[in-house]
Design a protein around this motif. Structure first.
Motif, mmCIF file in Angstrom:
data_model
loop_
_atom_site.group_PDB
_atom_site.id
_atom_site.type_symbol
_atom_site.label_atom_id
_atom_site.label_comp_id
_atom_site.label_asym_id
_atom_site.label_seq_id
_atom_site.Cartn_x
_atom_site.Cartn_y
_atom_site.Cartn_z
ATOM 1 N N GLU A 63 0.742 -1.201 -0.093
ATOM 2 C CA GLU A 63 -0.046 -0.093 -0.057
ATOM 3 C C GLU A 63 0.700 1.212 -0.137
ATOM 4 O O GLU A 63 0.574 2.322 -0.777
ATOM 5 N N LEU A 64 1.980 1.210 0.735
ATOM 6 C CA LEU A 64 2.846 2.484 0.838
ATOM 7 C C LEU A 64 3.585 2.687 -0.529
ATOM 8 O O LEU A 64 3.817 3.672 -1.032
ATOM 9 N N ARG A 65 3.925 1.560 -1.236
ATOM 10 C CA ARG A 65 4.629 1.625 -2.404
ATOM 11 C C ARG A 65 3.573 2.030 -3.466
ATOM 12 O O ARG A 65 4.103 3.040 -4.311
ATOM 13 N N ALA A 66 2.382 1.595 -3.353
ATOM 14 C CA ALA A 66 1.123 2.118 -4.210
ATOM 15 C C ALA A 66 0.917 3.624 -4.037
ATOM 16 O O ALA A 66 0.953 4.357 -5.257
ATOM 17 N N GLN A 67 1.114 4.082 -2.523
ATOM 18 C CA GLN A 67 0.905 5.666 -2.519
ATOM 19 C C GLN A 67 1.852 6.241 -3.062
ATOM 20 O O GLN A 67 1.793 7.427 -3.595
ATOM 21 N N ALA A 68 3.326 5.600 -2.853
ATOM 22 C CA ALA A 68 4.438 6.600 -3.104
ATOM 23 C C ALA A 68 4.480 6.512 -4.716
ATOM 24 O O ALA A 68 4.617 7.555 -5.522
ATOM 25 N N GLU A 69 4.075 5.607 -5.342
ATOM 26 C CA GLU A 69 3.792 5.431 -6.732
ATOM 27 C C GLU A 69 2.904 6.399 -7.416
ATOM 28 O O GLU A 69 3.196 7.098 -8.308
ATOM 29 N N GLN A 75 1.984 14.196 -10.659
ATOM 30 C CA GLN A 75 2.049 15.581 -11.675
ATOM 31 C C GLN A 75 2.230 15.148 -12.946
ATOM 32 O O GLN A 75 1.585 15.890 -13.808
ATOM 33 N N ALA A 76 2.879 14.018 -13.294
ATOM 34 C CA ALA A 76 3.059 13.848 -14.787
ATOM 35 C C ALA A 76 1.616 13.660 -15.226
ATOM 36 O O ALA A 76 1.572 13.977 -16.580
#
Length: 203
Positions: A63-69, A75-76
């Protein structure tokens, strides 16, 4: 009543001792088995608990990785590229096939600026000119040097390709390259594909 048969007493005592020893050994084995069973049950419970903890940690990390991604690409995904061709046909006047060019509008709909903005056409050509759409009433008509160093939040810059004969245009479709405010380089092609440009990749 005659005298006791002392000959049988040692035998009786030996039998009683053997019985007591057997009972003691049985109780010892029973207790050990009970302890082993309790230890095994404890180990199973601890293993299940650790597996649950591990699974929860993996889910939390995912979940943290998904949020970070999501934050990384957020922005992109808010940088929009709209494009079309324009030009004229001179066949009737000059006997030629006329010319066409790409007009590409890059809109920064995020809350942060983007940097080092380049529009390329095909594998070879870069934009011939760029101007900020909001600056059309300024003395310089919003002209910007290419590549555009910065597009602020909420601004749109219009890029134009070189002028080509009409058949050449479709072979040189536009692609947008820019660096987000976090320093990540991105490429957005004319088919809507957004991808990160490797650090050692050409920009």
């Amino acid at each position: 009543m005659g005298p006791a048969d002392w000959g049988d007493v040692p035998t009786w005592i030996g039998g009683a001792g053997a019985l007591a020893a057997g009972w003691f050994a049985y109780q010892t084995i029973k207790s050990q088995r009970q302890q082993i069973g309790e230890q095994q049950a404890f180990i199973v419970e601890q293993t299940r608990f650790m597996d649950d903890q591990r699974e929860n940690l993996e889910l939390e990390r995912a979940e943290l990785r998904a949020q970070a991604e999501e934050r990384r690409v957020s922005q992109a995904r808010q940088i929009h590229m709209d494009f079309h061709t324009w030009g004229y046909s001179s066949e009737d006047v000059y006997g030629g096939s006329g010319y066409s060019a790409w007009r590409v509008e890059v809109g920064n709909r995020s809350d942060d600026p983007i940097h080092d903005v380049v529009v390329r056409f095909g594998e070879t050509y870069s934009a011939a000119s760029a101007r900020e759409r909001q600056g059309s009433h300024h003395p310089d008509r919003g002209q910007r040097s290419v590549p555009v160093e910065l597009i602020p939040a909420g601004h749109t810059v219009v890029f134009e390709s070189p002028h080509w004969e009409e058949p050449t245009v479709d072979n040189n479709r536009p692609a947008l390259l820019f660096t987000d405010d976090g320093g990540v380089r991105w490429r957005h092609d004319s088919y809507g594909k957004l991808e990160e440009v490797p650090a050692d990749g050409a920009s």
